[in-house]
Design a protein around this motif. Structure first.
Motif, mmCIF file in Angstrom:
data_model
loop_
_atom_site.group_PDB
_atom_site.id
_atom_site.type_symbol
_atom_site.label_atom_id
_atom_site.label_comp_id
_atom_site.label_asym_id
_atom_site.label_seq_id
_atom_site.Cartn_x
_atom_site.Cartn_y
_atom_site.Cartn_z
ATOM 1 N N TRP A 44 0.833 -1.203 0.000
ATOM 2 C CA TRP A 44 0.000 0.000 0.000
ATOM 3 C C TRP A 44 0.873 1.261 0.000
ATOM 4 N N TRP A 47 -0.526 4.860 -0.405
ATOM 5 C CA TRP A 47 -1.335 5.513 0.622
ATOM 6 C C TRP A 47 -0.649 6.766 1.149
ATOM 7 N N ILE A 79 -6.713 -1.743 -5.336
ATOM 8 C CA ILE A 79 -5.534 -0.979 -5.759
ATOM 9 C C ILE A 79 -5.868 -0.135 -6.973
#
Length: 91
Positions: A44, A47, A79
């Motif tokens: 991630w 982010w 995603i």
């Protein structure tokens, strides 16, 4: 096998190998090496800095790449949605 549109790229210009998983020029995950020679992954990676930092240790570079690819397959829809929203906001 990576979902369509995902690709491995250099994390930065001085990177010796492709260590970042990229979708639409956005890094979504990356492999990082520690000083002791071991590896870990950051998931991630797209982010915001305000979000939790998600990392996982891995036993080797190849294991880390395989883990990231499996993660990308499992979370492909999320995603893609998050990257598309970021690109839309930036444009």
């Amino acid at each position: 096998m990576l979902p369509e549109g995902f690709r491995w790229a250099k994390r930065h210009q001085y990177d010796a190998q492709d260590s970042a998983l990229v979708l639409d020029s956005t890094q979504v995950a990356m492999l990082l090496d520690r000083l002791d020679g071991s590896w870990f992954v950051r998931l991630w990676a797209h982010w915001s800095i305000r979000e939790p930092l998600v990392t996982r240790s891995c036993t080797s570079l190849d294991a880390g790449r395989a883990g990231i690819e499996a993660w990308a397959c499992r979370h492909e829809a999320q995603i893609r949605d998050e990257v598309a929203r970021q690109v839309w906001r930036a444009g």
